[in-house]
Design a protein around this motif. Structure first.
Motif, PDB file in Angstrom:
ATOM      1  N   TYR A  57       0.816  -1.208   0.000  1.00  0.00           N
ATOM      2  CA  TYR A  57       0.000   0.000   0.000  1.00  0.00           C
ATOM      3  C   TYR A  57       0.852   1.262   0.000  1.00  0.00           C
ATOM      4  CZ  TYR A  57      -4.072  -2.835   1.300  1.00  0.00           C
ATOM      5  OH  TYR A  57      -5.086  -3.749   1.315  1.00  0.00           O
ATOM      6  N   SER A  58       0.253   2.330  -0.490  1.00  0.00           N
ATOM      7  CA  SER A  58       0.798   3.668  -0.300  1.00  0.00           C
ATOM      8  C   SER A  58       0.541   4.089   1.141  1.00  0.00           C
ATOM      9  CB  SER A  58       0.128   4.656  -1.260  1.00  0.00           C
ATOM     10  OG  SER A  58       0.268   5.980  -0.789  1.00  0.00           O
ATOM     11  N   THR A  59       1.544   4.601   1.828  1.00  0.00           N
ATOM     12  CA  THR A  59       1.351   5.019   3.223  1.00  0.00           C
ATOM     13  C   THR A  59       0.384   6.192   3.327  1.00  0.00           C
ATOM     14  OG1 THR A  59       3.326   6.418   3.065  1.00  0.00           O
ATOM     15  CG2 THR A  59       3.606   4.192   3.971  1.00  0.00           C
ATOM     16  N   ASN A  60       0.241   6.964   2.272  1.00  0.00           N
ATOM     17  CA  ASN A  60      -0.661   8.110   2.302  1.00  0.00           C
ATOM     18  C   ASN A  60      -2.116   7.740   2.069  1.00  0.00           C
ATOM     19  OD1 ASN A  60       1.426   9.951   2.730  1.00  0.00           O
ATOM     20  ND2 ASN A  60       1.820  10.163   0.528  1.00  0.00           N
ATOM     21  N   GLU A  61      -2.361   6.665   1.308  1.00  0.00           N
ATOM     22  CA  GLU A  61      -3.730   6.336   0.930  1.00  0.00           C
ATOM     23  C   GLU A  61      -4.240   5.012   1.487  1.00  0.00           C
ATOM     24  OE1 GLU A  61      -5.105   7.342  -3.049  1.00  0.00           O
ATOM     25  OE2 GLU A  61      -3.101   8.108  -3.498  1.00  0.00           O
ATOM     26  N   GLY A  62      -3.351   4.038   1.672  1.00  0.00           N
ATOM     27  CA  GLY A  62      -3.794   2.751   2.182  1.00  0.00           C
ATOM     28  C   GLY A  62      -4.809   2.099   1.260  1.00  0.00           C
ATOM     29  N   ALA A  63      -5.750   1.365   1.861  1.00  0.00           N
ATOM     30  CA  ALA A  63      -6.829   0.727   1.100  1.00  0.00           C
ATOM     31  C   ALA A  63      -8.006   1.690   1.066  1.00  0.00           C
ATOM     32  CB  ALA A  63      -7.227  -0.596   1.753  1.00  0.00           C
ATOM     33  N   GLY A  64      -8.345   2.170  -0.105  1.00  0.00           N
ATOM     34  CA  GLY A  64      -9.313   3.254  -0.226  1.00  0.00           C
ATOM     35  C   GLY A  64     -10.724   2.796  -0.512  1.00  0.00           C
ATOM     36  N   GLU A  65     -11.652   3.702  -0.274  1.00  0.00           N
ATOM     37  CA  GLU A  65     -13.067   3.410  -0.528  1.00  0.00           C
ATOM     38  C   GLU A  65     -13.328   3.162  -2.008  1.00  0.00           C
ATOM     39  OE1 GLU A  65     -17.457   5.572  -0.006  1.00  0.00           O
ATOM     40  OE2 GLU A  65     -15.606   6.703   0.327  1.00  0.00           O
ATOM     41  N   VAL A  66     -12.776   4.022  -2.868  1.00  0.00           N
ATOM     42  CA  VAL A  66     -13.021   3.880  -4.303  1.00  0.00           C
ATOM     43  C   VAL A  66     -11.750   3.619  -5.110  1.00  0.00           C
ATOM     44  CG1 VAL A  66     -15.168   5.169  -4.375  1.00  0.00           C
ATOM     45  CG2 VAL A  66     -13.010   6.404  -4.542  1.00  0.00           C
ATOM     46  N   GLN A  67     -10.578   3.827  -4.510  1.00  0.00           N
ATOM     47  CA  GLN A  67      -9.371   3.466  -5.232  1.00  0.00           C
ATOM     48  C   GLN A  67      -8.267   3.114  -4.246  1.00  0.00           C
ATOM     49  OE1 GLN A  67      -7.888   6.764  -7.669  1.00  0.00           O
ATOM     50  NE2 GLN A  67      -6.382   7.210  -6.071  1.00  0.00           N
ATOM     51  N   THR A  68      -7.422   2.169  -4.658  1.00  0.00           N
ATOM     52  CA  THR A  68      -6.327   1.696  -3.821  1.00  0.00           C
ATOM     53  C   THR A  68      -5.053   1.644  -4.657  1.00  0.00           C
ATOM     54  OG1 THR A  68      -7.783   0.382  -2.405  1.00  0.00           O
ATOM     55  CG2 THR A  68      -5.464  -0.245  -2.455  1.00  0.00           C
ATOM     56  N   PRO A  69      -4.154   2.621  -4.503  1.00  0.00           N
ATOM     57  CA  PRO A  69      -2.859   2.546  -5.187  1.00  0.00           C
ATOM     58  C   PRO A  69      -2.009   1.428  -4.587  1.00  0.00           C
ATOM     59  CG  PRO A  69      -3.357   4.788  -4.464  1.00  0.00           C
ATOM     60  CD  PRO A  69      -4.316   3.884  -3.764  1.00  0.00           C
ATOM     61  N   LEU A  70      -1.431   0.610  -5.427  1.00  0.00           N
ATOM     62  CA  LEU A  70      -0.576  -0.492  -4.989  1.00  0.00           C
ATOM     63  C   LEU A  70       0.812  -0.281  -5.585  1.00  0.00           C
ATOM     64  CD1 LEU A  70      -3.199  -3.304  -5.508  1.00  0.00           C
ATOM     65  CD2 LEU A  70      -2.352  -2.461  -3.311  1.00  0.00           C
ATOM     66  N   LEU A  71       1.814  -0.363  -4.716  1.00  0.00           N
ATOM     67  CA  LEU A  71       3.176  -0.014  -5.095  1.00  0.00           C
ATOM     68  C   LEU A  71       4.068  -1.244  -5.124  1.00  0.00           C
ATOM     69  CD1 LEU A  71       1.821   2.621  -4.080  1.00  0.00           C
ATOM     70  CD2 LEU A  71       4.014   3.273  -3.073  1.00  0.00           C
ATOM     71  N   GLY A  72       5.108  -1.147  -5.937  1.00  0.00           N
ATOM     72  CA  GLY A  72       6.090  -2.220  -6.006  1.00  0.00           C
ATOM     73  C   GLY A  72       6.456  -2.531  -7.441  1.00  0.00           C
ATOM     74  N   ALA A  73       7.538  -3.261  -7.603  1.00  0.00           N
ATOM     75  CA  ALA A  73       7.990  -3.604  -8.951  1.00  0.00           C
ATOM     76  C   ALA A  73       6.941  -4.399  -9.704  1.00  0.00           C
ATOM     77  CB  ALA A  73       9.300  -4.398  -8.862  1.00  0.00           C
ATOM     78  N   ALA A  74       6.138  -5.208  -8.986  1.00  0.00           N
ATOM     79  CA  ALA A  74       5.103  -6.012  -9.650  1.00  0.00           C
ATOM     80  C   ALA A  74       4.055  -5.152 -10.314  1.00  0.00           C
ATOM     81  CB  ALA A  74       4.448  -6.944  -8.636  1.00  0.00           C
ATOM     82  N   ALA A  75       3.926  -3.894  -9.863  1.00  0.00           N
ATOM     83  CA  ALA A  75       2.929  -3.003 -10.462  1.00  0.00           C
ATOM     84  C   ALA A  75       3.231  -2.730 -11.930  1.00  0.00           C
ATOM     85  CB  ALA A  75       2.853  -1.698  -9.685  1.00  0.00           C
ATOM     86  N   ASP A  76       4.505  -2.762 -12.279  1.00  0.00           N
ATOM     87  CA  ASP A  76       4.858  -2.469 -13.666  1.00  0.00           C
ATOM     88  C   ASP A  76       4.483  -3.596 -14.612  1.00  0.00           C
ATOM     89  OD1 ASP A  76       5.843   0.089 -13.231  1.00  0.00           O
ATOM     90  OD2 ASP A  76       7.813  -0.675 -12.614  1.00  0.00           O
ATOM     91  N   GLY A  77       4.135  -4.745 -14.076  1.00  0.00           N
ATOM     92  CA  GLY A  77       3.648  -5.836 -14.916  1.00  0.00           C
ATOM     93  C   GLY A  77       2.144  -5.832 -15.065  1.00  0.00           C
ATOM     94  N   LEU A  78       1.469  -4.837 -14.498  1.00  0.00           N
ATOM     95  CA  LEU A  78       0.011  -4.748 -14.560  1.00  0.00           C
ATOM     96  C   LEU A  78      -0.422  -3.637 -15.504  1.00  0.00           C
ATOM     97  CD1 LEU A  78      -0.735  -5.098 -10.735  1.00  0.00           C
ATOM     98  CD2 LEU A  78      -1.194  -6.822 -12.496  1.00  0.00           C
ATOM     99  N   ALA A  79      -1.414  -3.915 -16.318  1.00  0.00           N
ATOM    100  CA  ALA A  79      -1.978  -2.927 -17.225  1.00  0.00           C
ATOM    101  C   ALA A  79      -3.395  -2.596 -16.784  1.00  0.00           C
ATOM    102  CB  ALA A  79      -1.983  -3.468 -18.655  1.00  0.00           C
ATOM    103  N   VAL A  80      -3.914  -1.487 -17.270  1.00  0.00           N
ATOM    104  CA  VAL A  80      -5.314  -1.153 -16.997  1.00  0.00           C
ATOM    105  C   VAL A  80      -6.196  -2.308 -17.494  1.00  0.00           C
ATOM    106  CG1 VAL A  80      -7.208   0.383 -17.634  1.00  0.00           C
ATOM    107  CG2 VAL A  80      -4.966   1.335 -17.060  1.00  0.00           C
ATOM    108  N   GLY A  81      -7.077  -2.771 -16.622  1.00  0.00           N
ATOM    109  CA  GLY A  81      -7.928  -3.908 -16.953  1.00  0.00           C
ATOM    110  C   GLY A  81      -7.460  -5.217 -16.344  1.00  0.00           C
ATOM    111  N   ASP A  82      -6.193  -5.278 -15.928  1.00  0.00           N
ATOM    112  CA  ASP A  82      -5.710  -6.462 -15.221  1.00  0.00           C
ATOM    113  C   ASP A  82      -6.306  -6.510 -13.823  1.00  0.00           C
ATOM    114  OD1 ASP A  82      -4.230  -7.252 -17.386  1.00  0.00           O
ATOM    115  OD2 ASP A  82      -2.303  -6.533 -16.602  1.00  0.00           O
ATOM    116  N   ARG A  83      -6.071  -7.629 -13.121  1.00  0.00           N
ATOM    117  CA  ARG A  83      -6.637  -7.795 -11.776  1.00  0.00           C
ATOM    118  C   ARG A  83      -5.537  -7.972 -10.741  1.00  0.00           C
ATOM    119  NH1 ARG A  83     -10.517 -12.633 -13.705  1.00  0.00           N
ATOM    120  NH2 ARG A  83     -12.177 -11.441 -14.710  1.00  0.00           N
ATOM    121  N   VAL A  84      -5.878  -7.535  -9.532  1.00  0.00           N
ATOM    122  CA  VAL A  84      -5.074  -7.833  -8.356  1.00  0.00           C
ATOM    123  C   VAL A  84      -5.943  -8.670  -7.424  1.00  0.00           C
ATOM    124  CG1 VAL A  84      -3.860  -6.885  -6.366  1.00  0.00           C
ATOM    125  CG2 VAL A  84      -3.790  -5.676  -8.555  1.00  0.00           C
TER     126      VAL A  84
END
Length: 410
Positions: A341-368
């Motif tokens: 998680y982002s320390t500023n946002e955490g798990a959000g009501e409508v959006q959750t930014p997820l950080l890390g090198a694995a994020a670069d392997g994800l495209a819009v429309g992919d799933r976490v």
């Protein structure tokens, strides 16, 4: 982990995220492991940790399981009713006291429910409410001649220095054999009630992982506390049961939980165990030395933004669990591995930014794929559980949660 993610993705390709999923292969394996650790004693399944009638029916059909531990009386009455496939169980214990006078009146007016449902009590005020409902039903002409079944709830906290130092949940005020016998006599003095059992849930052992990640010294201290608590409770529980049996026969003595089956199951005084969270194996149950479950309940979030390198933003996901407000109550990213998680946002009501090198392997429309901190609470966020068998890779259909059937008991 990569193969498992590919299996989930292939089986759910036609579904639109967010959605919740249960891996039936993991669910069955976890169920079998709970029975293995129960030392031959039947396991009563805790419905609050499942919150899906079809999956409750599935686990109750497995060897080693008998009866339901419900969390509210309205839920118990609903589970005891015939849904077209018959009642889920003919033995339902409501594990928390009720002050629901409408539900008590329904119980006092339904002989089939009275033969199925047992209410937990720890105060004569509970007895007064139940007796009042029985009297009201009889005045209204809807009463029956079956006694209402009750079970004594016993405090299991460890108090090495007396009440000044309490380790465990604030549950029952009934702690000693004398107090339990007094309440048992109060039950047996009322012909409209029948004493069925004793329940003692050791939450400080069953619900607290003894190997917290990254905290070895605390884990060693925790294990010492849990060991001493278990020794004290085993002696006191046996004495309580003996004192109550001198007042009335008991059909069952219930104890344990997912994290303590292997120890509580050895106690002679205990006739049955209870468990539920281990079926889904949420992430709060990763920190136990005695067993390793498989994550069975997950939810999928769609990636909807790529705001920066190393960041993938998912839709929704802010599903904290009950309990102390700390980071452990948040869901955790599971697949792909390496997200945080982002320390500023955490798990959000409508959006959750997820950080890390694995994020670069994800495209819009992919799933976490995410894991909830607790078990059944996930079902309060979704109306449907999609079933996948990771052993075969097949999609096995969808079943409604309690909420999907229009039921929200808490």
């Amino acid at each position: 982990m990569t193969r498992l993610r590919e299996t989930y993705e292939a089986a759910t390709r036609g579904l639109q995220a967010p959605f919740a999923m249960v891996d039936l292969a993991a669910f069955r394996a976890n169920a079998a492991d709970l029975v293995r650790r129960a030392h031959g004693k039947p396991v009563r399944v805790a419905s609050k940790s499942v919150r899906c009638r079809e999956l409750l029916r599935t686990v109750l059909a497995m060897p080693g399981y008998a009866g339901i531990m419900a969390f509210t009386l309205p839920e118990a009455l609903w589970l005891a009713a015939d849904d077209g496939s018959g009642p889920l169980s003919d033995d339902i214990l409501v594990a928390y006291p009720t002050a629901d006078t409408d539900a008590l009146l329904r119980l006092a007016s339904d002989p089939d429910a009275a033969d199925t449902v047992t209410l937990v009590v720890d105060d004569t005020a509970h007895l007064d409410m139940i007796s009042g409902a029985v009297a009201a039903a009889r005045r209204a002409g809807t009463g029956h001649d079956r006694p209402v079944r009750v079970c004594l709830d016993i405090d299991t906290s460890w108090q090495p220095l007396g009440p000044r130092l309490r380790i465990g949940s604030y549950r029952s005020p009934v702690r000693t054999p004398r107090q339990a016998a007094e309440l048992a006599r109060a039950v047996t003095a009322r012909p409209e009630l029948r004493l069925e059992g004793v329940m003692a849930y050791e939450g400080q052992i069953a619900g607290v992982g003894d190997a917290p990640r990254g905290r070895p010294l605390y884990g060693r201290l925790l294990r010492t506390v849990q060991h001493r608590s278990a020794l004290e409770l085993a002696r006191r529980r046996a004495a309580v049961v003996d004192a109550v049996r001198q007042v009335a026969d008991l059909r069952f003595v219930n104890g344990g939980g997912t994290g303590s089956l292997h120890t509580t199951g050895r106690e002679r005084a205990v006739t049955e165990l209870a468990a539920g969270s281990g079926l889904y194996h949420p992430h709060l149950f990763d920190d136990y030395r005695a067993f390793e479950g498989r994550p069975a309940a997950l939810f999928a979030l769609p990636v909807v933004r790529r705001p920066a390198r190393g960041v993938a933003t998912a839709l929704g996901g802010g599903y904290p669990a009950s309990g102390p407000a700390d980071p452990l109550r948040l869901p955790v990213p599971h697949l792909p591995a390496g997200l945080s998680y982002s320390t500023n946002e955490g798990a959000g009501e409508v959006q959750t930014p997820l950080l890390g090198a694995a994020a670069d392997g994800l495209a819009v429309g992919d799933r976490v794929w995410m894991r909830h901190a607790k078990a059944g609470e996930l079902c309060e966020r979704f109306t449907t559980l999609h079933l996948i068998d990771s052993d075969t890779g097949e999609y096995a259909g969808a079943v409604p949660t309690y909420r999907g059937e229009g039921r929200a008991f808490l």
